[in-house]
Design a protein around this motif. Structure first.
Motif, short mmCIF file in Angstrom:
data_model
loop_
_atom_site.label_atom_id
_atom_site.label_comp_id
_atom_site.label_asym_id
_atom_site.label_seq_id
_atom_site.Cartn_x
_atom_site.Cartn_y
_atom_site.Cartn_z
N PRO A 143 0.80 -1.23 0.00
CA PRO A 143 0.00 0.00 0.00
C PRO A 143 0.83 1.28 0.00
CG PRO A 143 -0.08 -1.07 2.15
CD PRO A 143 0.57 -2.03 1.21
N GLY A 144 2.07 1.19 0.45
CA GLY A 144 2.92 2.38 0.49
C GLY A 144 3.52 2.75 -0.85
N LEU A 145 3.41 1.86 -1.84
CA LEU A 145 3.99 2.12 -3.16
C LEU A 145 3.03 3.00 -3.96
CD1 LEU A 145 6.50 1.31 -4.89
CD2 LEU A 145 5.06 -0.46 -5.91
N LYS A 146 3.41 4.24 -4.22
CA LYS A 146 2.52 5.22 -4.84
C LYS A 146 2.76 5.40 -6.33
CE LYS A 146 0.92 6.14 -0.73
NZ LYS A 146 -0.41 5.61 -0.31
N HIS A 147 3.97 5.16 -6.81
CA HIS A 147 4.29 5.46 -8.21
C HIS A 147 5.08 4.32 -8.84
CE1 HIS A 147 3.18 9.67 -7.47
NE2 HIS A 147 3.97 9.64 -6.40
N VAL A 148 4.78 4.04 -10.10
CA VAL A 148 5.60 3.16 -10.93
C VAL A 148 5.90 3.93 -12.20
CG1 VAL A 148 5.78 0.96 -12.15
CG2 VAL A 148 4.49 1.09 -10.01
N TRP A 149 7.16 4.33 -12.36
CA TRP A 149 7.57 5.14 -13.51
C TRP A 149 8.34 4.27 -14.51
CZ3 TRP A 149 9.24 8.34 -8.93
CH2 TRP A 149 8.25 9.28 -8.58
N GLN A 150 7.89 4.25 -15.76
CA GLN A 150 8.50 3.42 -16.79
C GLN A 150 9.34 4.28 -17.72
OE1 GLN A 150 5.75 1.05 -19.10
NE2 GLN A 150 7.30 0.56 -20.65
N LEU A 151 10.64 4.02 -17.79
CA LEU A 151 11.55 4.82 -18.60
C LEU A 151 11.19 4.76 -20.08
CD1 LEU A 151 14.97 3.95 -16.90
CD2 LEU A 151 13.57 6.01 -16.59
N ASP A 152 10.91 3.56 -20.60
CA ASP A 152 10.62 3.42 -22.03
C ASP A 152 9.27 3.99 -22.43
OD1 ASP A 152 13.05 2.27 -22.32
OD2 ASP A 152 12.33 0.20 -22.57
N ALA A 153 8.46 4.39 -21.45
CA ALA A 153 7.16 5.00 -21.74
C ALA A 153 7.18 6.50 -21.50
CB ALA A 153 6.08 4.34 -20.89
N GLY A 154 8.38 7.09 -21.44
CA GLY A 154 8.49 8.54 -21.32
C GLY A 154 8.36 9.07 -19.91
N ALA A 155 8.80 8.31 -18.92
CA ALA A 155 8.67 8.74 -17.53
C ALA A 155 9.44 10.04 -17.27
CB ALA A 155 9.16 7.64 -16.59
N VAL A 156 10.65 10.17 -17.81
CA VAL A 156 11.46 11.35 -17.53
C VAL A 156 10.81 12.63 -18.08
CG1 VAL A 156 13.68 12.48 -17.91
CG2 VAL A 156 13.61 10.05 -17.30
N PRO A 157 10.48 12.70 -19.37
CA PRO A 157 9.83 13.94 -19.84
C PRO A 157 8.50 14.22 -19.16
CG PRO A 157 9.84 12.25 -21.57
CD PRO A 157 10.74 11.78 -20.49
N ALA A 158 7.76 13.18 -18.80
CA ALA A 158 6.49 13.40 -18.11
C ALA A 158 6.71 14.03 -16.74
CB ALA A 158 5.74 12.08 -17.98
N LEU A 159 7.71 13.56 -16.01
CA LEU A 159 8.01 14.14 -14.71
C LEU A 159 8.55 15.56 -14.84
CD1 LEU A 159 9.57 11.07 -12.85
CD2 LEU A 159 7.60 12.39 -12.08
N VAL A 160 9.38 15.79 -15.85
CA VAL A 160 9.90 17.14 -16.08
C VAL A 160 8.76 18.12 -16.32
CG1 VAL A 160 11.23 18.57 -17.68
CG2 VAL A 160 12.17 16.40 -16.89
N GLN A 161 7.81 17.71 -17.13
CA GLN A 161 6.64 18.56 -17.40
C GLN A 161 5.83 18.79 -16.13
OE1 GLN A 161 4.03 16.99 -20.39
NE2 GLN A 161 2.78 18.85 -20.50
N GLN A 162 5.67 17.74 -15.33
CA GLN A 162 4.89 17.85 -14.11
C GLN A 162 5.51 18.84 -13.12
OE1 GLN A 162 4.11 14.03 -12.35
NE2 GLN A 162 3.12 14.86 -10.53
N GLY A 163 6.83 18.94 -13.14
CA GLY A 163 7.51 19.80 -12.19
C GLY A 163 7.89 21.16 -12.73
N ALA A 164 7.34 21.53 -13.88
CA ALA A 164 7.75 22.78 -14.53
C ALA A 164 7.54 24.01 -13.64
CB ALA A 164 7.00 22.94 -15.85
N LEU A 165 6.52 23.99 -12.80
CA LEU A 165 6.21 25.17 -11.99
C LEU A 165 6.87 25.17 -10.62
CD1 LEU A 165 2.41 25.57 -12.83
CD2 LEU A 165 4.38 26.70 -13.88
N VAL A 166 7.58 24.09 -10.30
CA VAL A 166 8.30 24.03 -9.01
C VAL A 166 9.52 24.95 -9.09
CG1 VAL A 166 9.58 22.57 -7.41
CG2 VAL A 166 7.52 21.69 -8.53
N PRO A 167 9.68 25.86 -8.17
CA PRO A 167 10.82 26.79 -8.26
C PRO A 167 12.16 26.11 -8.01
CG PRO A 167 9.59 27.15 -6.22
CD PRO A 167 8.79 26.17 -7.02
N LEU A 168 13.19 26.62 -8.64
CA LEU A 168 14.55 26.11 -8.47
C LEU A 168 14.98 26.16 -7.01
CD1 LEU A 168 17.35 25.21 -9.53
CD2 LEU A 168 17.84 27.62 -9.99
N THR A 169 14.54 27.20 -6.30
CA THR A 169 14.95 27.35 -4.90
C THR A 169 14.50 26.17 -4.04
OG1 THR A 169 12.95 28.68 -4.54
CG2 THR A 169 15.01 29.87 -4.98
#
Length: 634
Positions: A143-169
């Motif tokens: 039950p504690g496992l919240k995310h399964v990210w698949q590299l070959d299915a575009g996990a990295v660009p999807a996460l980058v897009q999701q975090g676009a508004l998070v400030p660098l600070t």
């Protein structure tokens, strides 16, 4: 008990977390190439990624992780091959204070479930659809496992897009609260017996052996004025592979990624990437030597190659005696022979590795002295090192200018080694792990008064060079009470071109035995080279006899290094190789001895029954007579 502290402590320069390395490099030398990748595995060219480019990728991914709820102390499993995204994900996780939990991509379902549950992972990064399906079958009980990210299915660009508004600070704030003693990784032991244990390794622990090696030996990884480069192909799921990654990132060494461990893929990557330093395990170096030998025979140059091998070993042995102060250097005749083979043989062999490799490190298990001398003789000095998961990797290294083949070198600066009365190696130093996750009993058993009980047995010579003779739990006790360490015999057997793998058995048996698998490539070549006249049935019988004689020679060669009571008297050749997917090897290619003994119990019983019947025949008192009763084409 002898205590060795061979050098003063070398303090680690780490002041924060391991992710700081790439940020510091980007500030200091932004255009330095730090990673290399191929657009696809078939491409010959490599795309170099600079320090500033990598830092920006790491920051963008870290923002996505934050947006997904990943916080300091969260554990995220990495279940993928050695590829570019693994490194980027790892750095991003460390940047936000998360802990990495490496899992081998081919791990069995039960093992995946155990690690995810034991480490209490909140997310897992997988490579492809089959891995998603494996994780999917265990998710219901986690039950504690919240995310399964698949590299070959575009996990990295999807996460980058999701975090676009998070400030660098936000990333900077999280990165700066990571301390050297914060846990960086939960790396699981090989699990050669029982369930694997999760070793908590700190940022400081992982950095210490890497920084020490870079400080003392980093300048030898490339020619002066040239950037060192390393091809990473060893699994990052094993501490050795993880250590290679950290060394490269902290040392400004260009690191390429090769996810395929097949012979052809690795050969292609080495030729095109052209590393200056090679990290390997003994099985890779053994396979490389056998490939050289097989290729030479196929081109009708087998005799030339074998003479070149003898010269290389003799030249390296004489050089070793000279640097250790026990002999003079190579004489004129030997130098001339070596120079001749350098022009005709050795440089061609080095070209297989890209032509630029100067030195190499072998780890994971001991490398034979014969193989070490061969590679040194052809111009590649191989350091046989020693370390384990609980020590964050490296414990020893060969001292520069005083390398001694057949040993794993001396203790790294700041590391202490003791050899207990029963031969067990004990270690103390800054890289020793924080403990086993959720298992205080196992932690107390491993850490005795600050000393790590390694479970390995070995010996220290008067100069502090350590020789590993095996694992304490692997020692065989025959029915007559004779103790036999299997590793040296297995190592010697694997040196024969036909022998691929070897497992020595004999617990509670009247003598030592062995299970062997054959190298399929060399076996095919060997059969093709046989010139046996006569009809097909007759040729098959003669071929079987010839193979039996060849294997008997391999057994005799191994037996020549031990006493008669320790020698192999019976053996069987198996059809199926030991592999991770059949449960006979760990993901780090270590033998699962208990699993092998259970799986092949019938074969082991049969070979000892055959030995017993042969021994009962009048005059049957020699190992050769016992071996005749065994069918090597089992």
């Amino acid at each position: 008990m002898r205590d060795y502290a061979l050098a003063p402590t070398t303090a680690s320069t780490l002041t924060g977390g391991l992710a700081d390395s790439i940020f510091e490099t980007a500030d200091r030398n932004p255009t330095l190439p730090v990673l290399a990748r191929r657009p696809d595995t078939a491409a010959a060219g490599w795309e170099e990624i600079t320090a500033v480019e990598l830092r920006d990728e790491v920051v963008d991914l870290a923002k996505g992780l934050i947006a997904s709820g990943i916080s300091p102390g969260h554990r995220v499993a990495m279940m993928a091959r050695t590829r570019y995204e693994w490194t980027v994900f790892c750095l991003a996780l460390w940047s936000v204070g998360a802990e990495v939990v490496p899992i081998h991509p081919t791990a069995a379902r039960d093992q995946v479930e155990w690690i995810l549950r034991d480490a209490r992972c909140v997310a897992v990064v997988v490579e492809d659809e089959p891995a998603v399906m494996t994780v999917g079958t265990v998710c219901q009980g986690l039950p504690g496992l919240k995310h399964v990210w698949q590299l070959d299915a575009g996990a990295v660009p999807a996460l980058v897009q999701q975090g676009a508004l998070v400030p660098l600070t936000t990333v900077e704030s999280l990165r700066r609260i990571v301390m050297p003693d914060s846990t960086a990784a939960i790396t699981y032991t090989s699990g050669t017996s029982g369930r694997p244990l999760g070793c908590a390794l700190s940022h400081r622990g992982l950095a210490y052996p890497c920084d020490t090696l870079l400080a003392g030996w980093g300048h030898t990884a490339a020619l002066p004025g040239e950037q060192a480069s390393v091809l990473a192909y060893l699994p990052f799921s094993h501490v050795y592979g993880l250590m290679v990654m950290v060394i490269c990132l902290r040392g400004g060494i260009l690191m390429g990624h090769e996810p395929e461990m097949t012979e052809n893929a690795l050969a292609s990557a080495l030729r095109s990437f052209r590393p200056t330093y090679l990290y390997a395990v003994p099985s890779v170096l053994e396979k490389l030597y056998k490939t050289f030998l097989r290729t030479a025979h196929q081109h009708g140059r087998g005799a030339l190659f074998e003479r070149a091998v003898d010269t290389a070993r003799e030249f390296a042995s004489v050089q070793e005696r000279q640097r250790l102060g026990t002999g003079a250097g190579p004489g004129l005749e030997l130098r001339l022979q070596h120079a001749l083979y350098e022009r005709t043989v050795y440089r061609k062999l080095r070209s297989v590795l890209g032509g630029r490799v100067l030195r190499a490190t072998s780890g994971g298990s001991s490398l034979s002295r014969e193989l070490t001398l061969f590679f040194e003789g052809i111009g590649i000095l191989v350091h046989d090192g020693y370390g384990l998961t609980e020590s964050s990797g490296g414990i020893t290294m060969q001292p520069l200018g005083r390398e001694k083949s057949g040993t794993v070198g001396q203790a790294l600066p700041g590391v202490q080694i003791q050899v207990a009365d029963d031969g067990e190696i004990l270690v103390r130093g800054p890289s020793v792990f924080q403990g086993y996750v959720g298992d205080d009993y196992a932690t107390r058993a491993a850490l005795r008064g600050g000393w790590l009980a390694t479970g390995d047995i070995g010996r220290l010579d008067p100069e502090g060079y350590l020789t590993i003779t095996g694992r304490k739990k692997d020692v065989i006790i025959t029915s007559s009470g004779k103790s036999v360490a299997p590793a040296p015999l297995e190592q010697r057997l694997r040196m024969h071109p036909l022998v691929h793998q070897a497992v020595v058995v004999g617990d509670d048996r009247p003598c030592v035995g062995a299970l062997l698998t054959l190298d399929p490539d060399f076996l095919a070549h060997w059969r093709g080279a046989l010139s046996l006249p006569g009809d097909a049935p007759g040729r098959e019988a003669r071929e079987e006899n010839a193979l039996r004689e060849e294997i008997a020679r391999a057994i005799a060669s191994a037996n020549s290094t031990v006493s008669r009571s320790e020698s192999i008297r019976v053996y069987r050749v198996l059809q199926e190789p030991f592999a991770p997917d059949n449960g006979m090897l760990t993901p780090s290619m270590k033998l699962r001895r208990d699993a092998i003994a259970r799986h092949y119990a019938a074969e082991i019983d049969a070979m000892y029954r055959a030995r017993s019947r042969a021994a009962q025949r009048p005059g049957a008192a020699e190992p050769a007579d016992w071996d005749d009763a065994d069918d090597v084409f089992r």
